[in-house]
Design a protein around this motif. Structure first.
Motif, mmCIF file in Angstrom:
data_model
loop_
_atom_site.group_PDB
_atom_site.id
_atom_site.type_symbol
_atom_site.label_atom_id
_atom_site.label_comp_id
_atom_site.label_asym_id
_atom_site.label_seq_id
_atom_site.Cartn_x
_atom_site.Cartn_y
_atom_site.Cartn_z
ATOM 1 N N ASP A 101 0.825 -1.202 0.000
ATOM 2 C CA ASP A 101 0.000 0.000 0.000
ATOM 3 C C ASP A 101 0.863 1.258 0.000
ATOM 4 N N THR A 102 1.927 1.259 0.787
ATOM 5 C CA THR A 102 2.830 2.411 0.834
ATOM 6 C C THR A 102 3.463 2.655 -0.534
ATOM 7 N N ALA A 103 3.933 1.577 -1.158
ATOM 8 C CA ALA A 103 4.536 1.714 -2.490
ATOM 9 C C ALA A 103 3.502 2.176 -3.509
ATOM 10 N N LEU A 104 2.280 1.676 -3.401
ATOM 11 C CA LEU A 104 1.226 2.076 -4.330
ATOM 12 C C LEU A 104 0.889 3.557 -4.158
ATOM 13 N N ARG A 105 0.924 4.038 -2.936
ATOM 14 C CA ARG A 105 0.695 5.470 -2.697
ATOM 15 C C ARG A 105 1.833 6.303 -3.308
ATOM 16 N N ARG A 106 3.064 5.814 -3.180
ATOM 17 C CA ARG A 106 4.202 6.519 -3.790
ATOM 18 C C ARG A 106 4.067 6.531 -5.304
#
Length: 189
Positions: free
Chosen positions: A126-131
């Motif tokens: 999720d963090t990578a997808l937000r980035r």
């Protein structure tokens, strides 16, 4: 089955506040939303506390709470539902992770499993997808619709108004980018 023009008409009526139109749309897409929820829950084996009907209900509740809901068509509704389900599942993972201080694993692959993939922590994904969304919102949206929504390339192309080959290219690039971003994040821990 209701045709595209009839569905569009129902969407416009819903937008203008017609609850009967909203209820009719819910009835029309309920099975599709249920299938989508089932797919998402199969991809998140660590999410044992949530059953399909609960995820569907939470999704519809979130849809109904949205003040200025603007939907273009059925595919757009499905894409939005996939995004809402993603947030629900990831939010639950965050809460559990905060309580346990340990990550949960997911596999970055499509519904049919054809794309394969390495295991990643749900929160790291999720963090990578937000980035990715911050630097390339279109690719992030494709990942969301394909991975969380289980949508086919053709459906995504229709929603975004681009060619299927563009979606395929963006899907491959996004997968590679996410795998690298997640690996980098995990190696820094």
């Amino acid at each position: 089955m209701v045709g595209d023009k009839e569905f569009q008409s129902l969407l416009e009526e819903w937008r203008s506040g017609d609850e009967a139109a909203r209820n009719q749309i819910v009835a029309l897409v309920h099975t599709e939303i249920e299938t989508l929820a089932s797919i998402i829950l199969r991809k998140t084996p660590w999410e044992r506390s949530l059953v399909t009907s609960d995820l569907v209900n939470e999704t519809f509740i979130e849809l109904m709470k949205t003040e200025s809901l603007i939907l273009n068509d059925r595919a757009h509704l499905m894409a939005l539902s996939a995004r809402i389900m993603r947030y629900i599942v990831i939010d639950r993972a965050r809460k559990r992770s905060a309580a346990k201080r340990s990550g949960q694993l997911v596999t970055l692959s499509t519904v049919d499993g054809a794309d394969g993939g390495a295991d990643f922590e749900a929160i790291a994904l999720d963090t990578a997808l937000r980035r990715l969304h911050a630097i390339d919102p279109a690719r992030a949206q494709i990942v969301e619709m394909r991975y969380f929504g289980g949508m086919r390339i053709e459906e995504i192309a229709e929603v975004l108004g681009i060619s299927g080959s563009s979606v395929k290219r963006s899907w491959r690039v996004a997968q590679t980018w996410l795998k690298e971003a997640i690996s980098d994040d995990l190696s820094k821990r």
